[in-house]
Design a protein around this motif. Structure first.
Motif, PDB file in Angstrom:
ATOM      1  N   VAL A  96       0.841  -1.201   0.000  1.00 20.62           N
ATOM      2  CA  VAL A  96       0.000   0.000   0.000  1.00 20.62           C
ATOM      3  C   VAL A  96       0.876   1.251   0.000  1.00 20.62           C
ATOM      4  CG1 VAL A  96      -1.721   1.329   1.302  1.00 20.62           C
ATOM      5  CG2 VAL A  96      -1.950  -1.154   1.117  1.00 20.62           C
ATOM      6  N   GLY A  97       1.948   1.246   0.807  1.00 17.84           N
ATOM      7  CA  GLY A  97       2.844   2.405   0.871  1.00 17.84           C
ATOM      8  C   GLY A  97       3.517   2.704  -0.454  1.00 17.84           C
ATOM      9  N   ALA A  98       3.999   1.676  -1.114  1.00 18.72           N
ATOM     10  CA  ALA A  98       4.671   1.875  -2.409  1.00 18.72           C
ATOM     11  C   ALA A  98       3.697   2.392  -3.454  1.00 18.72           C
ATOM     12  CB  ALA A  98       5.310   0.567  -2.877  1.00 18.72           C
ATOM     13  N   PHE A  99       2.543   1.740  -3.545  1.00 20.65           N
ATOM     14  CA  PHE A  99       1.567   2.152  -4.544  1.00 20.65           C
ATOM     15  C   PHE A  99       1.032   3.553  -4.226  1.00 20.65           C
ATOM     16  CE2 PHE A  99      -2.629   2.303  -6.543  1.00 20.65           C
ATOM     17  CZ  PHE A  99      -2.272   2.016  -7.853  1.00 20.65           C
ATOM     18  N   GLY A 100       0.777   3.824  -2.953  1.00 23.91           N
ATOM     19  CA  GLY A 100       0.297   5.153  -2.549  1.00 23.91           C
ATOM     20  C   GLY A 100       1.266   6.246  -2.930  1.00 23.91           C
ATOM     21  N   HIS A 101       2.558   5.986  -2.747  1.00 27.07           N
ATOM     22  CA  HIS A 101       3.543   6.996  -3.139  1.00 27.07           C
ATOM     23  C   HIS A 101       3.540   7.205  -4.649  1.00 27.07           C
ATOM     24  CE1 HIS A 101       6.905   9.536  -3.652  1.00 27.07           C
ATOM     25  NE2 HIS A 101       7.310   8.716  -4.596  1.00 27.07           N
ATOM     26  N   LEU A 102       3.505   6.137  -5.407  1.00 28.45           N
ATOM     27  CA  LEU A 102       3.534   6.267  -6.865  1.00 28.45           C
ATOM     28  C   LEU A 102       2.334   7.062  -7.382  1.00 28.45           C
ATOM     29  CD1 LEU A 102       4.828   2.736  -7.887  1.00 28.45           C
ATOM     30  CD2 LEU A 102       6.075   4.923  -7.989  1.00 28.45           C
ATOM     31  N   VAL A 103       1.170   6.820  -6.818  1.00 35.33           N
ATOM     32  CA  VAL A 103      -0.011   7.576  -7.242  1.00 35.33           C
ATOM     33  C   VAL A 103       0.097   9.033  -6.800  1.00 35.33           C
ATOM     34  CG1 VAL A 103      -2.515   7.787  -6.996  1.00 35.33           C
ATOM     35  CG2 VAL A 103      -1.482   5.545  -7.344  1.00 35.33           C
ATOM     36  N   SER A 104       0.591   9.265  -5.584  1.00 37.02           N
ATOM     37  CA  SER A 104       0.784  10.636  -5.112  1.00 37.02           C
ATOM     38  C   SER A 104       1.765  11.380  -6.013  1.00 37.02           C
ATOM     39  CB  SER A 104       1.308  10.619  -3.671  1.00 37.02           C
ATOM     40  OG  SER A 104       1.562  11.917  -3.209  1.00 37.02           O
ATOM     41  N   ALA A 105       2.818  10.709  -6.406  1.00 43.83           N
ATOM     42  CA  ALA A 105       3.802  11.317  -7.309  1.00 43.83           C
ATOM     43  C   ALA A 105       3.188  11.599  -8.670  1.00 43.83           C
ATOM     44  CB  ALA A 105       5.013  10.395  -7.463  1.00 43.83           C
ATOM     45  N   LEU A 106       2.364  10.686  -9.145  1.00 42.12           N
ATOM     46  CA  LEU A 106       1.690  10.884 -10.428  1.00 42.12           C
ATOM     47  C   LEU A 106       0.764  12.095 -10.375  1.00 42.12           C
ATOM     48  CD1 LEU A 106       1.262   9.720 -13.274  1.00 42.12           C
ATOM     49  CD2 LEU A 106      -0.603   8.358 -12.329  1.00 42.12           C
ATOM     50  N   ILE A 107       0.011  12.220  -9.302  1.00 40.74           N
ATOM     51  CA  ILE A 107      -0.892  13.356  -9.125  1.00 40.74           C
ATOM     52  C   ILE A 107      -0.093  14.659  -9.052  1.00 40.74           C
ATOM     53  CG2 ILE A 107      -2.498  14.460  -7.496  1.00 40.74           C
ATOM     54  CD1 ILE A 107      -3.435  11.558  -6.808  1.00 40.74           C
ATOM     55  N   GLY A 108       1.100  14.595  -8.429  1.00 40.80           N
ATOM     56  CA  GLY A 108       1.956  15.778  -8.293  1.00 40.80           C
ATOM     57  C   GLY A 108       2.779  16.085  -9.532  1.00 40.80           C
ATOM     58  N   GLY A 109       2.636  15.329 -10.590  1.00 44.21           N
ATOM     59  CA  GLY A 109       3.355  15.607 -11.837  1.00 44.21           C
ATOM     60  C   GLY A 109       4.690  14.893 -11.974  1.00 44.21           C
ATOM     61  N   LEU A 110       4.942  13.879 -11.160  1.00 43.15           N
ATOM     62  CA  LEU A 110       6.190  13.102 -11.201  1.00 43.15           C
ATOM     63  C   LEU A 110       7.435  13.990 -11.257  1.00 43.15           C
ATOM     64  CD1 LEU A 110       5.085  10.250 -13.612  1.00 43.15           C
ATOM     65  CD2 LEU A 110       5.606  10.008 -11.192  1.00 43.15           C
ATOM     66  N   PRO A 111       7.629  14.853 -10.248  1.00 44.57           N
ATOM     67  CA  PRO A 111       8.750  15.790 -10.296  1.00 44.57           C
ATOM     68  C   PRO A 111      10.129  15.123 -10.305  1.00 44.57           C
ATOM     69  CG  PRO A 111       7.737  15.803  -8.124  1.00 44.57           C
ATOM     70  CD  PRO A 111       6.856  14.979  -9.016  1.00 44.57           C
ATOM     71  N   LEU A 112      10.232  13.902  -9.827  1.00 41.38           N
ATOM     72  CA  LEU A 112      11.525  13.204  -9.817  1.00 41.38           C
ATOM     73  C   LEU A 112      11.610  12.146 -10.918  1.00 41.38           C
ATOM     74  CD1 LEU A 112      12.009  12.673  -5.973  1.00 41.38           C
ATOM     75  CD2 LEU A 112      13.039  14.444  -7.417  1.00 41.38           C
ATOM     76  N   GLY A 113      10.604  12.100 -11.772  1.00 44.95           N
ATOM     77  CA  GLY A 113      10.613  11.140 -12.870  1.00 44.95           C
ATOM     78  C   GLY A 113      10.709   9.712 -12.373  1.00 44.95           C
ATOM     79  N   PRO A 114      11.533   8.882 -13.037  1.00 48.73           N
ATOM     80  CA  PRO A 114      11.622   7.474 -12.666  1.00 48.73           C
ATOM     81  C   PRO A 114      12.248   7.239 -11.281  1.00 48.73           C
ATOM     82  CG  PRO A 114      13.200   7.997 -14.403  1.00 48.73           C
ATOM     83  CD  PRO A 114      12.338   9.209 -14.215  1.00 48.73           C
ATOM     84  N   LEU A 115      12.830   8.265 -10.695  1.00 44.43           N
ATOM     85  CA  LEU A 115      13.396   8.108  -9.351  1.00 44.43           C
ATOM     86  C   LEU A 115      12.308   7.856  -8.306  1.00 44.43           C
ATOM     87  CD1 LEU A 115      16.158  10.866  -9.410  1.00 44.43           C
ATOM     88  CD2 LEU A 115      16.436   8.406  -9.676  1.00 44.43           C
ATOM     89  N   HIS A 116      11.061   8.093  -8.680  1.00 42.36           N
ATOM     90  CA  HIS A 116       9.976   7.807  -7.746  1.00 42.36           C
ATOM     91  C   HIS A 116       9.859   6.315  -7.453  1.00 42.36           C
ATOM     92  CE1 HIS A 116       8.190  11.616  -6.777  1.00 42.36           C
ATOM     93  NE2 HIS A 116       8.294  11.991  -8.041  1.00 42.36           N
TER      94      HIS A 116
END
Length: 162
Positions: free
Chosen positions: A53-73
């Motif tokens: 849940v933590g990993a997936f939650g972060h990836l979705v949060s990063a996606l919503i935020g525009g993936l500012p770190l790109g693949p480093l997420h």
């Protein structure tokens, strides 16, 4: 894995996605309240489920935020999974305060450390405060909700994690 556990896992992932939309002001747009559902899942469903849940939650949060770190997420998602897994292991073993403290320290200070090599010390210094504040919010919210939710869920649905 039982269908009951998969359903609960899906619910916590959905809550993590909603939490990912609640941003904490920080230089990186993926800092959010996406972790506390994962922390709750780590206790109610088990550390491995919480880590997922933590990993997936972060990836979705990063996606919503525009993936500012790109693949480093992906790296950050793995770090988040580790932090949530550690939290779950410590909390379930009875070390609740230690679990919250370790989550905050790991998520706030240790997880961003690899980015010193990639993006420099100024980046690390710039993101640590926002990430630590978010980790405090996530950890405290989870610590408040876990005993209440665990009791209510066990009473209504039975124990979710062996």
């Amino acid at each position: 894995m039982s269908s009951k556990k998969i359903s609960w896992l899906a619910l916590f992932v959905a809550l993590s996605v909603v939490g990912g939309m609640i941003k904490v002001p920080a230089p990186i747009a993926s800092v959010a309240l996406d972790s506390f559902p994962a922390l709750i899942a780590a206790v109610l469903l088990g550390p491995a489920a919480g880590a997922l849940v933590g990993a997936f939650g972060h990836l979705v949060s990063a996606l919503i935020g525009g993936l500012p770190l790109g693949p480093l997420h992906v790296v950050v998602a793995l770090e988040m999974a580790a932090a949530v897994w550690m939290f779950g292991k410590l909390y379930v073993s009875g070390r609740k305060g230690v679990a919250v403290a370790v989550f905050i320290l790991f998520n706030g200070f240790v997880s961003p450390a690899p980015f010193i090599l990639l993006m420099g010390l100024p980046f690390y210094i710039g993101v640590v405060l926002g990430i630590t504040v978010a980790a405090i919010f996530n950890g405290v919210i989870a610590a408040i909700l876990i005993p209440r939710l665990a009791q209510a869920i066990e009473k209504r649905f039975g124990r979710l994690h062996a």
